[in-house]
Design an enzyme around this catalytic site. Sequence first.
Site: not given
Ligand code: TA6
Length: 282
Positions: A59, A84, A154, A197, A254
């Site tokens: 994260r 990933r 991201h 978002d 991103e």
């Molecule tokens: O890029 C934004 C997003 O798609 C959000 O909707 C959000 O939940 C996030 O990425 C993180 O996603 P993840 O799968 O890493 O928890």
Amino acid sequence: MINLQKLKNGFEYLDISNKSAHAKIALQGAHIFHYAPHNSDPLLWLSQASDFELGKAIRGGVPICWPWFGMSENPELPQHGFARTSMWQLSASSEIDAHTTELTLTLKHSKSSLKLWPYRFELSLHVRVSDTLTMELKTTNLDEKPFKITQALHSYFQISDISHVHIEGLGKSSYFDALTQEQYQQNGDIEFYQEVDRIYQGIKHEIRLVDIKRQIVIKNEGSSSAVVWNPWIEKCARMSAMNNDAYRTMVCIESANALEDAKAIAPLQSHTLKAYIEVTNL
Ligand code: TA6
């Protein structure tokens, strides 16, 4: 200097240092989870609650969303694809000069990737670590049929506080709001006072994340879409590997190929998504 480091649980990463910067890249996901030029605090945010676990995305840093961004049409497949959480290979590295290190990490199709996504491919991330950070994500179609991808670098950026930052450069773009599923027009800079978002489209300019003491500039090539995300209070509390107040010190910008910016790639052809990130102190 490039050193391969291993955590007790077997999680491996490359520790890169030169006269201009320090970076760390996990082999799982080719995931850059630390980057700090010597004249600045870290540019990338890393969750204090992040587990460095095999099979789970870190994260923070720069997760690579590929070969799809967000959810696939099949809801049983993992959000943001499988790159990933896959194990990549270091395929090249070079210390160009005392200030610049370049590395390439590669992921190829495998029995398990073909079960999730039925195409043969080579994906490579070329990283340049210096007083700026450059990431080039190249997708090559090794199959006999064309395929289509959506993707994102991201990037989670470290900020002083969400109430102190704004984003410039997207003022004249339209965006798809993932929260309302509606299309809107951005007017002026982006400020944060609730969950955001959004997928911005038709981007032609550099994007600037302006904080109190510094400004991070993001320039993209091979891309006309960018995602801006902050989970705010309630979603942050529900997110995995994120402390409740984490939304205050991070924002994601991103570099993407999403929605109508998806890329169709013919057999033996490639597409490269490039992000160039630099910081200036104010
Ligand atoms: O890029 C934004 C997003 O798609 C959000 O909707 C959000 O939940 C996030 O990425 C993180 O996603 P993840 O799968 O890493 O928890």
